[in-house]
Motif scaffolding. Structure first.
Motif, PDB file in Angstrom:
ATOM      1  N   LEU A 162       0.860  -1.175   0.000  1.00 24.81           N
ATOM      2  CA  LEU A 162       0.000   0.000   0.000  1.00 24.81           C
ATOM      3  C   LEU A 162       0.898   1.227   0.000  1.00 24.81           C
ATOM      4  O   LEU A 162       1.861   1.284   0.761  1.00 24.81           O
ATOM      5  CB  LEU A 162      -0.894   0.014   1.247  1.00 24.81           C
ATOM      6  CG  LEU A 162      -1.848  -1.167   1.401  1.00 24.81           C
ATOM      7  CD1 LEU A 162      -2.490  -1.145   2.785  1.00 24.81           C
ATOM      8  CD2 LEU A 162      -2.911  -1.125   0.332  1.00 24.81           C
ATOM      9  N   LEU A 163       0.596   2.179  -0.854  1.00 23.57           N
ATOM     10  CA  LEU A 163       1.347   3.432  -0.914  1.00 23.57           C
ATOM     11  C   LEU A 163       0.419   4.552  -0.481  1.00 23.57           C
ATOM     12  O   LEU A 163      -0.707   4.653  -0.958  1.00 23.57           O
ATOM     13  CB  LEU A 163       1.848   3.699  -2.337  1.00 23.57           C
ATOM     14  CG  LEU A 163       2.765   2.642  -2.929  1.00 23.57           C
ATOM     15  CD1 LEU A 163       3.027   2.932  -4.390  1.00 23.57           C
ATOM     16  CD2 LEU A 163       4.066   2.583  -2.166  1.00 23.57           C
ATOM     17  N   GLU A 164       0.896   5.389   0.424  1.00 22.53           N
ATOM     18  CA  GLU A 164       0.090   6.493   0.924  1.00 22.53           C
ATOM     19  C   GLU A 164       0.913   7.770   0.853  1.00 22.53           C
ATOM     20  O   GLU A 164       2.075   7.791   1.250  1.00 22.53           O
ATOM     21  CB  GLU A 164      -0.319   6.210   2.374  1.00 22.53           C
ATOM     22  CG  GLU A 164      -1.198   7.271   2.971  1.00 22.53           C
ATOM     23  CD  GLU A 164      -1.579   6.937   4.410  1.00 22.53           C
ATOM     24  OE1 GLU A 164      -2.053   7.859   5.085  1.00 22.53           O
ATOM     25  OE2 GLU A 164      -1.403   5.793   4.849  1.00 22.53           O
ATOM     26  N   LEU A 165       0.311   8.812   0.330  1.00 25.75           N
ATOM     27  CA  LEU A 165       0.975  10.104   0.250  1.00 25.75           C
ATOM     28  C   LEU A 165       0.657  10.885   1.508  1.00 25.75           C
ATOM     29  O   LEU A 165      -0.501  11.112   1.839  1.00 25.75           O
ATOM     30  CB  LEU A 165       0.493  10.868  -0.991  1.00 25.75           C
ATOM     31  CG  LEU A 165       1.232  12.144  -1.339  1.00 25.75           C
ATOM     32  CD1 LEU A 165       2.702  11.857  -1.594  1.00 25.75           C
ATOM     33  CD2 LEU A 165       0.608  12.787  -2.566  1.00 25.75           C
ATOM     34  N   ARG A 166       1.702  11.262   2.260  1.00 24.72           N
ATOM     35  CA  ARG A 166       1.537  12.017   3.509  1.00 24.72           C
ATOM     36  C   ARG A 166       2.433  13.252   3.454  1.00 24.72           C
ATOM     37  O   ARG A 166       3.642  13.157   3.635  1.00 24.72           O
ATOM     38  CB  ARG A 166       1.963  11.181   4.713  1.00 24.72           C
ATOM     39  CG  ARG A 166       1.067  10.043   5.051  1.00 24.72           C
ATOM     40  CD  ARG A 166       1.505   9.403   6.346  1.00 24.72           C
ATOM     41  NE  ARG A 166       0.854   8.128   6.559  1.00 24.72           N
ATOM     42  CZ  ARG A 166       1.252   7.242   7.439  1.00 24.72           C
ATOM     43  NH1 ARG A 166       2.315   7.486   8.195  1.00 24.72           N
ATOM     44  NH2 ARG A 166       0.615   6.111   7.575  1.00 24.72           N
ATOM     45  N   GLY A 167       1.828  14.382   3.194  1.00 26.85           N
ATOM     46  CA  GLY A 167       2.568  15.645   3.225  1.00 26.85           C
ATOM     47  C   GLY A 167       3.823  15.644   2.379  1.00 26.85           C
ATOM     48  O   GLY A 167       4.881  16.026   2.841  1.00 26.85           O
ATOM     49  N   GLY A 168       3.740  15.201   1.157  1.00 25.54           N
ATOM     50  CA  GLY A 168       4.880  15.214   0.254  1.00 25.54           C
ATOM     51  C   GLY A 168       5.796  14.011   0.378  1.00 25.54           C
ATOM     52  O   GLY A 168       6.808  13.932  -0.302  1.00 25.54           O
ATOM     53  N   GLU A 169       5.457  13.056   1.237  1.00 27.07           N
ATOM     54  CA  GLU A 169       6.244  11.833   1.377  1.00 27.07           C
ATOM     55  C   GLU A 169       5.367  10.641   1.018  1.00 27.07           C
ATOM     56  O   GLU A 169       4.147  10.685   1.160  1.00 27.07           O
ATOM     57  CB  GLU A 169       6.734  11.652   2.816  1.00 27.07           C
ATOM     58  CG  GLU A 169       7.712  12.705   3.258  1.00 27.07           C
ATOM     59  CD  GLU A 169       8.194  12.473   4.674  1.00 27.07           C
ATOM     60  OE1 GLU A 169       9.222  13.056   5.014  1.00 27.07           O
ATOM     61  OE2 GLU A 169       7.553  11.732   5.436  1.00 27.07           O
ATOM     62  N   VAL A 170       5.990   9.586   0.565  1.00 25.71           N
ATOM     63  CA  VAL A 170       5.269   8.352   0.260  1.00 25.71           C
ATOM     64  C   VAL A 170       5.584   7.333   1.342  1.00 25.71           C
ATOM     65  O   VAL A 170       6.753   7.073   1.636  1.00 25.71           O
ATOM     66  CB  VAL A 170       5.665   7.793  -1.122  1.00 25.71           C
ATOM     67  CG1 VAL A 170       4.981   6.456  -1.377  1.00 25.71           C
ATOM     68  CG2 VAL A 170       5.308   8.785  -2.217  1.00 25.71           C
ATOM     69  N   VAL A 171       4.533   6.778   1.936  1.00 29.34           N
ATOM     70  CA  VAL A 171       4.687   5.741   2.959  1.00 29.34           C
ATOM     71  C   VAL A 171       4.274   4.417   2.322  1.00 29.34           C
ATOM     72  O   VAL A 171       3.202   4.312   1.734  1.00 29.34           O
ATOM     73  CB  VAL A 171       3.806   6.045   4.193  1.00 29.34           C
ATOM     74  CG1 VAL A 171       3.901   4.929   5.216  1.00 29.34           C
ATOM     75  CG2 VAL A 171       4.203   7.380   4.803  1.00 29.34           C
ATOM     76  N   LEU A 172       5.140   3.414   2.420  1.00 24.42           N
ATOM     77  CA  LEU A 172       4.898   2.103   1.843  1.00 24.42           C
ATOM     78  C   LEU A 172       4.661   1.108   2.972  1.00 24.42           C
ATOM     79  O   LEU A 172       5.429   1.059   3.936  1.00 24.42           O
ATOM     80  CB  LEU A 172       6.121   1.690   1.021  1.00 24.42           C
ATOM     81  CG  LEU A 172       6.042   0.346   0.330  1.00 24.42           C
ATOM     82  CD1 LEU A 172       6.639   0.449  -1.053  1.00 24.42           C
ATOM     83  CD2 LEU A 172       6.752  -0.706   1.142  1.00 24.42           C
ATOM     84  N   ARG A 173       3.574   0.339   2.859  1.00 23.85           N
ATOM     85  CA  ARG A 173       3.274  -0.699   3.850  1.00 23.85           C
ATOM     86  C   ARG A 173       2.977  -1.998   3.123  1.00 23.85           C
ATOM     87  O   ARG A 173       2.388  -1.981   2.047  1.00 23.85           O
ATOM     88  CB  ARG A 173       2.030  -0.338   4.680  1.00 23.85           C
ATOM     89  CG  ARG A 173       2.215   0.817   5.607  1.00 23.85           C
ATOM     90  CD  ARG A 173       1.034   0.992   6.539  1.00 23.85           C
ATOM     91  NE  ARG A 173      -0.182   1.322   5.803  1.00 23.85           N
ATOM     92  CZ  ARG A 173      -1.388   0.891   6.139  1.00 23.85           C
ATOM     93  NH1 ARG A 173      -1.562   0.099   7.165  1.00 23.85           N
ATOM     94  NH2 ARG A 173      -2.450   1.247   5.439  1.00 23.85           N
ATOM     95  N   ALA A 174       3.355  -3.108   3.710  1.00 22.49           N
ATOM     96  CA  ALA A 174       3.001  -4.412   3.158  1.00 22.49           C
ATOM     97  C   ALA A 174       1.513  -4.637   3.400  1.00 22.49           C
ATOM     98  O   ALA A 174       1.003  -4.347   4.477  1.00 22.49           O
ATOM     99  CB  ALA A 174       3.817  -5.511   3.817  1.00 22.49           C
ATOM    100  N   ARG A 175       0.829  -5.114   2.384  1.00 21.63           N
ATOM    101  CA  ARG A 175      -0.593  -5.422   2.525  1.00 21.63           C
ATOM    102  C   ARG A 175      -0.693  -6.849   3.024  1.00 21.63           C
ATOM    103  O   ARG A 175      -0.220  -7.783   2.387  1.00 21.63           O
ATOM    104  CB  ARG A 175      -1.292  -5.276   1.183  1.00 21.63           C
ATOM    105  CG  ARG A 175      -2.778  -5.435   1.266  1.00 21.63           C
ATOM    106  CD  ARG A 175      -3.384  -5.102  -0.065  1.00 21.63           C
ATOM    107  NE  ARG A 175      -4.823  -5.057   0.041  1.00 21.63           N
ATOM    108  CZ  ARG A 175      -5.612  -4.759  -0.951  1.00 21.63           C
ATOM    109  NH1 ARG A 175      -5.112  -4.453  -2.121  1.00 21.63           N
ATOM    110  NH2 ARG A 175      -6.910  -4.743  -0.792  1.00 21.63           N
ATOM    111  N   ARG A 176      -1.270  -7.013   4.168  1.00 19.20           N
ATOM    112  CA  ARG A 176      -1.370  -8.328   4.802  1.00 19.20           C
ATOM    113  C   ARG A 176      -2.605  -9.060   4.297  1.00 19.20           C
ATOM    114  O   ARG A 176      -3.610  -8.460   3.959  1.00 19.20           O
ATOM    115  CB  ARG A 176      -1.464  -8.191   6.322  1.00 19.20           C
ATOM    116  CG  ARG A 176      -0.292  -7.466   6.908  1.00 19.20           C
ATOM    117  CD  ARG A 176       0.937  -8.340   6.871  1.00 19.20           C
ATOM    118  NE  ARG A 176       2.087  -7.594   7.359  1.00 19.20           N
ATOM    119  CZ  ARG A 176       3.273  -7.661   6.819  1.00 19.20           C
ATOM    120  NH1 ARG A 176       3.500  -8.405   5.788  1.00 19.20           N
ATOM    121  NH2 ARG A 176       4.270  -6.969   7.310  1.00 19.20           N
ATOM    122  N   GLY A 177      -2.520 -10.371   4.316  1.00 20.77           N
ATOM    123  CA  GLY A 177      -3.669 -11.188   3.939  1.00 20.77           C
ATOM    124  C   GLY A 177      -4.798 -11.021   4.946  1.00 20.77           C
ATOM    125  O   GLY A 177      -4.578 -10.703   6.106  1.00 20.77           O
TER     126      GLY A 177
END
Length: 80
Positions: free
Chosen positions: A31-46
């Motif tokens: 999952l990619l999320e844009l937070r105030g000019g930064e990209v946060v990447l998280r693993a999408r869990r089952g």
């Protein structure tokens, strides 16, 4: 901090150490999320099968792939 170049198709390669720390394997989703000019990447869990229980309103044993997909997406949206 790890530095990577963006390829001509807009792709980057995640370093092995980061993939391992996130538990990502080939075909895994992030999952990619844009937070105030930064990209946060998280693993999408089952999603555990138990979390889908009660999501389908149809009384038939298997209402079809479309309804199953919709129920799964609703649960994923709650996790995001």
């Amino acid at each position: 901090m790890v530095k990577r170049r963006v390829g001509s198709k807009g792709q980057i390669t995640l370093p092995k150490q980061i993939r391992e720390l996130l538990g990502l394997e080939p075909g895994g989703e992030v999952l990619l999320e844009l937070r105030g000019g930064e990209v946060v990447l998280r693993a999408r869990r089952g999603i555990p099968l138990e979390a889908l229980r009660g999501r389908l309103k149809s009384p038939v044993p298997f209402p079809g792939k479309d309804k199953e997909r919709q129920a799964r997406e609703q649960v994923w949206a709650q996790d995001a």
